[in-house]
Scaffold this motif. Sequence first.
Motif, PDB file in Angstrom:
ATOM      1  N   ALA A 304       0.832  -1.211   0.000  1.00  0.00           N
ATOM      2  CA  ALA A 304       0.000   0.000   0.000  1.00  0.00           C
ATOM      3  C   ALA A 304       0.861   1.254   0.000  1.00  0.00           C
ATOM      4  CB  ALA A 304      -0.935  -0.001   1.207  1.00  0.00           C
ATOM      5  N   GLN A 305       1.969   1.231   0.735  1.00  0.00           N
ATOM      6  CA  GLN A 305       2.859   2.389   0.755  1.00  0.00           C
ATOM      7  C   GLN A 305       3.548   2.584  -0.589  1.00  0.00           C
ATOM      8  OE1 GLN A 305       5.224   1.337   4.167  1.00  0.00           O
ATOM      9  NE2 GLN A 305       3.907   2.465   5.593  1.00  0.00           N
ATOM     10  N   ASN A 306       3.875   1.490  -1.275  1.00  0.00           N
ATOM     11  CA  ASN A 306       4.428   1.607  -2.621  1.00  0.00           C
ATOM     12  C   ASN A 306       3.453   2.310  -3.558  1.00  0.00           C
ATOM     13  OD1 ASN A 306       6.977   0.407  -2.287  1.00  0.00           O
ATOM     14  ND2 ASN A 306       6.137  -1.651  -2.532  1.00  0.00           N
ATOM     15  N   ARG A 307       2.184   1.968  -3.463  1.00  0.00           N
ATOM     16  CA  ARG A 307       1.181   2.623  -4.314  1.00  0.00           C
ATOM     17  C   ARG A 307       1.044   4.102  -3.949  1.00  0.00           C
ATOM     18  NH1 ARG A 307      -1.295  -2.435  -3.512  1.00  0.00           N
ATOM     19  NH2 ARG A 307      -2.607  -1.617  -1.828  1.00  0.00           N
ATOM     20  N   SER A 308       1.044   4.396  -2.642  1.00  0.00           N
ATOM     21  CA  SER A 308       0.953   5.800  -2.223  1.00  0.00           C
ATOM     22  C   SER A 308       2.171   6.594  -2.695  1.00  0.00           C
ATOM     23  CB  SER A 308       0.821   5.892  -0.700  1.00  0.00           C
ATOM     24  OG  SER A 308      -0.462   5.475  -0.285  1.00  0.00           O
ATOM     25  N   HIS A 309       3.339   5.984  -2.601  1.00  0.00           N
ATOM     26  CA  HIS A 309       4.557   6.611  -3.106  1.00  0.00           C
ATOM     27  C   HIS A 309       4.371   7.009  -4.572  1.00  0.00           C
ATOM     28  CE1 HIS A 309       8.649   7.530  -3.829  1.00  0.00           C
ATOM     29  NE2 HIS A 309       9.240   6.412  -3.478  1.00  0.00           N
ATOM     30  N   MET A 310       3.868   6.088  -5.364  1.00  0.00           N
ATOM     31  CA  MET A 310       3.633   6.365  -6.788  1.00  0.00           C
ATOM     32  C   MET A 310       2.568   7.447  -6.954  1.00  0.00           C
ATOM     33  SD  MET A 310       4.807   5.064  -9.699  1.00  0.00           S
ATOM     34  CE  MET A 310       4.360   4.879 -11.437  1.00  0.00           C
ATOM     35  N   ASN A 311       1.520   7.378  -6.151  1.00  0.00           N
ATOM     36  CA  ASN A 311       0.454   8.392  -6.230  1.00  0.00           C
ATOM     37  C   ASN A 311       0.992   9.795  -5.992  1.00  0.00           C
ATOM     38  OD1 ASN A 311      -1.412   6.340  -6.602  1.00  0.00           O
ATOM     39  ND2 ASN A 311      -2.227   6.419  -4.525  1.00  0.00           N
ATOM     40  N   LEU A 312       1.821   9.929  -4.941  1.00  0.00           N
ATOM     41  CA  LEU A 312       2.297  11.252  -4.552  1.00  0.00           C
ATOM     42  C   LEU A 312       3.259  11.827  -5.589  1.00  0.00           C
ATOM     43  CD1 LEU A 312       2.779  10.674  -0.729  1.00  0.00           C
ATOM     44  CD2 LEU A 312       0.871  11.789  -1.880  1.00  0.00           C
ATOM     45  N   TRP A 313       4.134  10.984  -6.144  1.00  0.00           N
ATOM     46  CA  TRP A 313       5.036  11.478  -7.188  1.00  0.00           C
ATOM     47  C   TRP A 313       4.241  11.843  -8.443  1.00  0.00           C
ATOM     48  CZ3 TRP A 313       7.317  11.019  -3.008  1.00  0.00           C
ATOM     49  CH2 TRP A 313       8.671  11.153  -2.823  1.00  0.00           C
ATOM     50  N   ALA A 314       3.206  11.081  -8.751  1.00  0.00           N
ATOM     51  CA  ALA A 314       2.413  11.367  -9.954  1.00  0.00           C
ATOM     52  C   ALA A 314       1.590  12.639  -9.802  1.00  0.00           C
ATOM     53  CB  ALA A 314       1.505  10.184 -10.277  1.00  0.00           C
ATOM     54  N   ILE A 315       0.957  12.850  -8.643  1.00  0.00           N
ATOM     55  CA  ILE A 315       0.113  14.042  -8.481  1.00  0.00           C
ATOM     56  C   ILE A 315       0.972  15.299  -8.499  1.00  0.00           C
ATOM     57  CG2 ILE A 315       0.121  14.224  -5.945  1.00  0.00           C
ATOM     58  CD1 ILE A 315      -2.987  14.529  -8.174  1.00  0.00           C
ATOM     59  N   SER A 316       2.234  15.181  -8.078  1.00  0.00           N
ATOM     60  CA  SER A 316       3.125  16.337  -8.105  1.00  0.00           C
ATOM     61  C   SER A 316       3.900  16.443  -9.408  1.00  0.00           C
ATOM     62  CB  SER A 316       4.095  16.301  -6.914  1.00  0.00           C
ATOM     63  OG  SER A 316       4.924  15.165  -6.967  1.00  0.00           O
ATOM     64  N   GLY A 317       3.699  15.495 -10.329  1.00  0.00           N
ATOM     65  CA  GLY A 317       4.394  15.556 -11.608  1.00  0.00           C
ATOM     66  C   GLY A 317       5.893  15.402 -11.473  1.00  0.00           C
ATOM     67  N   ALA A 318       6.346  14.673 -10.461  1.00  0.00           N
ATOM     68  CA  ALA A 318       7.777  14.522 -10.211  1.00  0.00           C
ATOM     69  C   ALA A 318       8.395  13.518 -11.178  1.00  0.00           C
ATOM     70  CB  ALA A 318       8.002  14.054  -8.768  1.00  0.00           C
ATOM     71  N   PRO A 319       9.713  13.613 -11.410  1.00  0.00           N
ATOM     72  CA  PRO A 319      10.391  12.566 -12.169  1.00  0.00           C
ATOM     73  C   PRO A 319      10.163  11.199 -11.541  1.00  0.00           C
ATOM     74  CG  PRO A 319      11.821  14.472 -11.910  1.00  0.00           C
ATOM     75  CD  PRO A 319      10.626  14.716 -11.040  1.00  0.00           C
ATOM     76  N   LEU A 320       9.919  10.203 -12.375  1.00  0.00           N
ATOM     77  CA  LEU A 320       9.718   8.826 -11.910  1.00  0.00           C
ATOM     78  C   LEU A 320      11.007   8.061 -12.185  1.00  0.00           C
ATOM     79  CD1 LEU A 320       6.089   8.095 -13.186  1.00  0.00           C
ATOM     80  CD2 LEU A 320       6.814   9.006 -10.962  1.00  0.00           C
ATOM     81  N   LEU A 321      11.896   8.070 -11.214  1.00  0.00           N
ATOM     82  CA  LEU A 321      13.205   7.439 -11.343  1.00  0.00           C
ATOM     83  C   LEU A 321      13.333   6.374 -10.267  1.00  0.00           C
ATOM     84  CD1 LEU A 321      15.270  10.711 -11.769  1.00  0.00           C
ATOM     85  CD2 LEU A 321      14.363   9.242 -13.564  1.00  0.00           C
ATOM     86  N   THR A 322      13.229   5.130 -10.660  1.00  0.00           N
ATOM     87  CA  THR A 322      13.272   4.054  -9.690  1.00  0.00           C
ATOM     88  C   THR A 322      14.711   3.638  -9.433  1.00  0.00           C
ATOM     89  OG1 THR A 322      12.406   1.870  -9.144  1.00  0.00           O
ATOM     90  CG2 THR A 322      13.005   2.264 -11.450  1.00  0.00           C
ATOM     91  N   GLY A 323      14.990   3.076  -8.241  1.00  0.00           N
ATOM     92  CA  GLY A 323      16.369   2.782  -7.893  1.00  0.00           C
ATOM     93  C   GLY A 323      16.610   1.396  -7.331  1.00  0.00           C
ATOM     94  N   LEU A 324      15.624   0.488  -7.425  1.00  0.00           N
ATOM     95  CA  LEU A 324      15.811  -0.843  -6.873  1.00  0.00           C
ATOM     96  C   LEU A 324      16.625  -1.717  -7.829  1.00  0.00           C
ATOM     97  CD1 LEU A 324      12.547  -2.944  -7.277  1.00  0.00           C
ATOM     98  CD2 LEU A 324      13.072  -0.909  -8.617  1.00  0.00           C
ATOM     99  N   ASP A 325      17.071  -2.869  -7.341  1.00  0.00           N
ATOM    100  CA  ASP A 325      17.743  -3.856  -8.183  1.00  0.00           C
ATOM    101  C   ASP A 325      16.689  -4.514  -9.061  1.00  0.00           C
ATOM    102  OD1 ASP A 325      19.038  -6.016  -9.335  1.00  0.00           O
ATOM    103  OD2 ASP A 325      20.025  -6.654  -7.479  1.00  0.00           O
TER     104      ASP A 325
END
Length: 667
Positions: A304-325
């Motif tokens: 659920a927190q992963n989805r919220s993380h995506m929601n917040l970056w999307a609503i703010s129009g932030a760069p979507l740069l993932t960093g996991l392996d």
Amino acid sequence: MSPAPRADSPGFRRRCRSAAVRALALATTATAALLFAQPGQTPYPATPLDARPVAVTDRQMAVPAAPMGWASWNAFAAKVDYDVIKKQVDAFVAAGLPEAGYEYINIDEGWWQGTRDSAGNITVDEAEWPGGMKAIADYIHSKGLKAGLYTDAGKDGCGYYFPTGRPAAPGSGSEGHYVQDMTQFSRWGFDFVKVDWCGGDAEGLDPKTTYQAISDAVTQATATTGRPLALSLCNWGYSNPWNWAPGMGPMWRTNTDIFFHGGTPSYGNVLTAFDRNVHPTAQHTGFYNDADMMVTGMNGLTAAQNRSHMNLWAISGAPLLTGLDLTTMSADTRSVLTNPEVIAVDQDPRGLQGVKVAEDTSGLQVYGKVLSGTGNRAVVLLNRTSTTQNMTVRWSDLGLTNAAATVRDLWARQNVGTPGTGYTTGVPAGGSVMLTVTGGTEQPAATYNGTASFSGVGAAGTGLKTVDVSYTNTSSTARVGILTVNGQTPTKVSFPPTGSTPGSVSVQVGLTKGAANTIAFSGVPTLEGIVVRPLPGTDAALVTGTQSGRCADINDNTITNGTDAQLWTCNGGLNQQWSYHSARKELVVYGNKCLDAYNRGTTNGTRVVIWDCTGGSNQKWNVNADGTITNVNAGLCLDAYQAATTNGTKLVLWSCNGQNNQKWSLT
């Protein structure tokens, strides 16, 4: 990995870890690939997404969208080489991330250990990078992707000061070699460079002038090689880059790091980074606030927190740069990162940032983003409380009338109703819901004709407004001009080519209530006029001193906890827009900072500052009928110190005495 402690980030000063990318613009109704480069270097599309004949201000021009991609730091720190990056490229492609719009592979710190040849050119260990850096850039390009690289603004990079994984040798920064290094990166085939700030910070360099020199070097390198090189400014939000970074590069970091390598990502840090990233008057026309590289899918966050993380970056129009392996990415993480409807909100071609439009109850926050087209909005309902709550988004708070609109849940991937005034749904504790509201009716707008300066611009209330700027740019490249509103800090605005038919771009501006606003442009193409659209949910008030006629202000749009409140000439900027929540007795600026009696002081002269809202009695104020504003904890009055009336006069607490330097109006 962390520099020295800092007062506004207890225990740590985090260095920038988001990687740089060029952008891909995704329309909400169609997909359109756009080059993301420095304005004036590469042509923007000369046709809009919908080329049917429409009214001037309806022909919205698509602007370069926020970057999407992957960067190496979170998963690998400084331990990167050709094989590590190649495996990530292969996993990136296998996971279908390019089809979702992600296109950048960014090599962060660790690729360069600080050595140069006799001519000053960067050298690398070809045992780690067979064929040199050009070879890995070529491999990235062979997959249809773009390549990003990393350096520091100072003489020595972050790995020299704060080794993580392995130390860097002295000289791992680009100071003294800006043009040389940017040209070398471009010749190697890199499309993007992120410039960190560890060396710059250690040397006490001035961020604005330093990054301007780097931006100029990028422009020169592009002119030399013919390859656009987009610049990511990464000085962690120091010196308020939202005031000066637009136009230097497509993105700038607004805060310290979310994540320290070797630790566990924290959802609390995600929320803090989101809060610090909301600077809507700076984000527009292809320039973006960067909230840091995402930690979605890393250990420490729930689904659920992963989805919220995506929601917040999307609503703010932030760069979507993932960093996991990416080689160990789960199917659930992949589904979060590739949700096409959430990505479409982030990549909306209007290019605006979402803002908080309501918080009726503390911790129940409603964010709205103006999307391309007419009557379209994105919404995030964010529940920061510890229990499940019903939350409502009202059309009136989104700048829409009480007319039917289609509501869609972007994670359920289905329409959930067409109510007439708003939508209510349950939101889990600590969670969020993301919606789109489409087909709504815009509240009445005001049109102003002119060519450069528009005076007498009206607003029903003090607050943030959307302004559509109609213009004609018949050249093949974007043209960058200056926008100034009511004497506020100017910002650079980019105007993509339109061909011979006028088009429009959108910005968000702070206006004061009434008809005394001025919106002025310089160095821009031919303007046709502007349309000012209300966002009632963001309405606030100016806190104006009776004696001085000046407004309660936070200097230079600073968001740091402990910044003093002061008097300044009223201009309606975000740093003067105060929302008074009568039930909570809070005076809130920037949407999330409360007016605060410093350190719970109760004596004459106690500083009045901004601080994260805590609900404490030292952040509660009574707005009284006699014009005074009294602090609940201290029982003292808000006071312009020593009855001064000049710009910069500090606000303090003082025993109430009935004098005019203690009287205020909220308008």
